[in-house]
Scaffold this motif. Structure first.
Motif, PDB file in Angstrom:
ATOM      1  N   THR A   9      -5.021 -36.717  16.188  1.00  0.00           N
ATOM      2  CA  THR A   9      -4.976 -38.104  15.743  1.00  0.00           C
ATOM      3  C   THR A   9      -5.054 -39.050  16.937  1.00  0.00           C
ATOM      4  O   THR A   9      -5.275 -40.256  16.757  1.00  0.00           O
ATOM      5  N   ARG A  10      -4.866 -38.517  18.140  1.00  0.00           N
ATOM      6  CA  ARG A  10      -5.039 -39.288  19.376  1.00  0.00           C
ATOM      7  C   ARG A  10      -5.780 -38.420  20.387  1.00  0.00           C
ATOM      8  O   ARG A  10      -5.451 -37.250  20.563  1.00  0.00           O
ATOM      9  N   VAL A  11      -6.764 -39.027  21.023  1.00  0.00           N
ATOM     10  CA  VAL A  11      -7.583 -38.318  22.020  1.00  0.00           C
ATOM     11  C   VAL A  11      -7.699 -39.190  23.263  1.00  0.00           C
ATOM     12  O   VAL A  11      -8.006 -40.387  23.166  1.00  0.00           O
ATOM     13  N   VAL A  12      -7.446 -38.586  24.425  1.00  0.00           N
ATOM     14  CA  VAL A  12      -7.674 -39.273  25.696  1.00  0.00           C
ATOM     15  C   VAL A  12      -8.465 -38.328  26.588  1.00  0.00           C
ATOM     16  O   VAL A  12      -8.021 -37.222  26.880  1.00  0.00           O
ATOM     17  N   GLY A  13      -9.647 -38.780  26.995  1.00  0.00           N
ATOM     18  CA  GLY A  13     -10.466 -38.007  27.922  1.00  0.00           C
ATOM     19  C   GLY A  13     -10.690 -38.794  29.191  1.00  0.00           C
ATOM     20  O   GLY A  13     -10.928 -40.013  29.147  1.00  0.00           O
ATOM     21  N   LYS A  14     -10.590 -38.130  30.317  1.00  0.00           N
ATOM     22  CA  LYS A  14     -10.749 -38.819  31.596  1.00  0.00           C
ATOM     23  C   LYS A  14     -11.578 -37.962  32.544  1.00  0.00           C
ATOM     24  O   LYS A  14     -11.357 -36.757  32.664  1.00  0.00           O
ATOM     25  N   ARG A  15     -12.516 -38.625  33.204  1.00  0.00           N
ATOM     26  CA  ARG A  15     -13.383 -37.945  34.163  1.00  0.00           C
ATOM     27  C   ARG A  15     -13.363 -38.792  35.432  1.00  0.00           C
ATOM     28  O   ARG A  15     -14.153 -39.728  35.585  1.00  0.00           O
ATOM     29  N   LYS A  16     -12.435 -38.490  36.338  1.00  0.00           N
ATOM     30  CA  LYS A  16     -12.303 -39.240  37.589  1.00  0.00           C
ATOM     31  C   LYS A  16     -13.072 -38.490  38.666  1.00  0.00           C
ATOM     32  O   LYS A  16     -12.584 -37.533  39.262  1.00  0.00           O
ATOM     33  N   THR A  43      -7.888 -38.518  47.862  1.00  0.00           N
ATOM     34  CA  THR A  43      -7.724 -38.605  46.412  1.00  0.00           C
ATOM     35  C   THR A  43      -7.972 -37.235  45.808  1.00  0.00           C
ATOM     36  O   THR A  43      -8.269 -36.270  46.516  1.00  0.00           O
ATOM     37  N   TRP A  44      -7.822 -37.160  44.494  1.00  0.00           N
ATOM     38  CA  TRP A  44      -8.032 -35.900  43.770  1.00  0.00           C
ATOM     39  C   TRP A  44      -8.966 -36.211  42.610  1.00  0.00           C
ATOM     40  O   TRP A  44      -8.654 -37.056  41.774  1.00  0.00           O
ATOM     41  N   ASN A  45     -10.096 -35.557  42.571  1.00  0.00           N
ATOM     42  CA  ASN A  45     -11.038 -35.731  41.464  1.00  0.00           C
ATOM     43  C   ASN A  45     -10.748 -34.694  40.380  1.00  0.00           C
ATOM     44  O   ASN A  45     -10.381 -33.548  40.689  1.00  0.00           O
ATOM     45  N   TYR A  46     -10.952 -35.080  39.130  1.00  0.00           N
ATOM     46  CA  TYR A  46     -10.616 -34.159  38.035  1.00  0.00           C
ATOM     47  C   TYR A  46     -11.250 -34.601  36.723  1.00  0.00           C
ATOM     48  O   TYR A  46     -11.688 -35.746  36.569  1.00  0.00           O
ATOM     49  N   THR A  47     -11.263 -33.673  35.791  1.00  0.00           N
ATOM     50  CA  THR A  47     -11.633 -33.937  34.408  1.00  0.00           C
ATOM     51  C   THR A  47     -10.532 -33.369  33.528  1.00  0.00           C
ATOM     52  O   THR A  47     -10.054 -32.251  33.761  1.00  0.00           O
ATOM     53  N   ALA A  48     -10.109 -34.137  32.519  1.00  0.00           N
ATOM     54  CA  ALA A  48      -9.047 -33.674  31.627  1.00  0.00           C
ATOM     55  C   ALA A  48      -9.257 -34.252  30.233  1.00  0.00           C
ATOM     56  O   ALA A  48      -9.795 -35.352  30.070  1.00  0.00           O
ATOM     57  N   VAL A  49      -8.817 -33.490  29.236  1.00  0.00           N
ATOM     58  CA  VAL A  49      -8.845 -33.941  27.840  1.00  0.00           C
ATOM     59  C   VAL A  49      -7.467 -33.696  27.242  1.00  0.00           C
ATOM     60  O   VAL A  49      -6.929 -32.585  27.344  1.00  0.00           O
ATOM     61  N   ARG A  78     -22.993 -33.657  36.985  1.00  0.00           N
ATOM     62  CA  ARG A  78     -23.166 -33.888  35.554  1.00  0.00           C
ATOM     63  C   ARG A  78     -22.815 -35.329  35.193  1.00  0.00           C
ATOM     64  O   ARG A  78     -23.521 -35.973  34.412  1.00  0.00           O
ATOM     65  N   ALA A  79     -21.719 -35.828  35.758  1.00  0.00           N
ATOM     66  CA  ALA A  79     -21.315 -37.207  35.495  1.00  0.00           C
ATOM     67  C   ALA A  79     -22.344 -38.182  36.041  1.00  0.00           C
ATOM     68  O   ALA A  79     -22.654 -39.198  35.402  1.00  0.00           O
ATOM     69  N   GLN A  80     -22.896 -37.883  37.206  1.00  0.00           N
ATOM     70  CA  GLN A  80     -23.930 -38.742  37.783  1.00  0.00           C
ATOM     71  C   GLN A  80     -25.181 -38.759  36.912  1.00  0.00           C
ATOM     72  O   GLN A  80     -25.783 -39.812  36.684  1.00  0.00           O
ATOM     73  N   ASP A  81     -25.573 -37.590  36.419  1.00  0.00           N
ATOM     74  CA  ASP A  81     -26.748 -37.517  35.558  1.00  0.00           C
ATOM     75  C   ASP A  81     -26.534 -38.330  34.279  1.00  0.00           C
ATOM     76  O   ASP A  81     -27.444 -38.993  33.789  1.00  0.00           O
ATOM     77  N   ALA A  82     -25.312 -38.282  33.747  1.00  0.00           N
ATOM     78  CA  ALA A  82     -25.003 -39.032  32.527  1.00  0.00           C
ATOM     79  C   ALA A  82     -25.087 -40.529  32.752  1.00  0.00           C
ATOM     80  O   ALA A  82     -25.398 -41.299  31.844  1.00  0.00           O
TER      81      ALA A  82
END
Length: 213
Positions: free
Chosen positions: A162-169, A96-102, A203-207
């Motif tokens: 007016t539209r926001v999509v954030g993803k942290r896989k 798989t591919w892990n990523y963060t995007a906004v 960081r995601a784990q800490d959150a």
């Protein structure tokens, strides 16, 4: 970008961090001749605490994008990288591919000349300030005539989305011990070493408090 509840990034502070740390953005719109994409450095609006961004494009990219008239999508890509199924142990798995995007969408506002100059000045300072001998926009050998000619070849914009999509896989759908194994593999020497992605996963784990969702 297809959303998944396990991977949703909705915290404005975290999205601002991703944008600020990864200012090289992809700008996309549906132009007269089909889809068009451009690549520019974009900054958060210093006067706002939301997801409003400011930037510029070179002429005639403003016309190609219909800037100010059509919706625009701006994509910020955070740390990303390959995750081997071997890091999941002996369980059945695939790569798989892990990523963060906004993703930010909306119709941008066109900046005035003076507003655009201020954004260009801030953009230069943002990156040049790290140099041992910074060359800022208004400093010699540049003069005012040169800077204003430079500005005339650009179009500044402000986008309040007016539209926001954030993803942290970042493997949040895996057990905590598996996530730690992946982080360790990304930090270790090897063909897919990726300390930046490992840091994003921590960081995601800490959150999440280290608890599986």
């Amino acid at each position: 970008m297809r959303q998944n509840p396990s991977f949703t990034l909705a915290d404005v502070t975290e999205m601002r961090r991703v944008i600020d740390a990864n200012p090289w953005a992809t700008i996309m719109s549906a132009g007269d001749d089909g889809l068009v994409a451009s690549h520019y450095a974009v900054l958060l609006d210093a006067a706002r605490d939301d997801l409003t961004i400011v930037g510029h494009v070179g002429r005639p990219d403003d016309l190609i994008h219909g800037m100010g008239d059509r919706e625009m999508l701006v994509v910020f890509q955070g740390p990303h990288g390959y995750v081997s199924p071997g890091w999941y142990g002996h369980a059945a798995a695939v790569p798989t591919w892990n990523y963060t995007a906004v993703h930010l969408s909306g119709v941008p506002e066109i900046l005035s000349t003076e507003e655009n100059l201020a954004v260009l000045d801030r953009l230069v300072e943002r990156f040049e300030s790290r140099m041992p001998d910074p060359r800022l926009m208004w400093e010699r050998p540049n003069d005012e005539a040169f800077v204003r000619r430079l500005e005339a070849g650009t179009v500044g914009f402000r986008l309040t989305p007016t539209r926001v999509v954030g993803k942290r896989k970042l493997s949040q759908n895996k057990p905590a011990e598996t996530i730690e194994t992946v982080i360790a593999a990304l930090d270790a020497e090897g063909p897919y070493r990726n300390p930046a992605l490992a840091g994003e996963m921590r960081r995601a784990q800490d959150a999440r408090g280290g608890v599986q969702q």
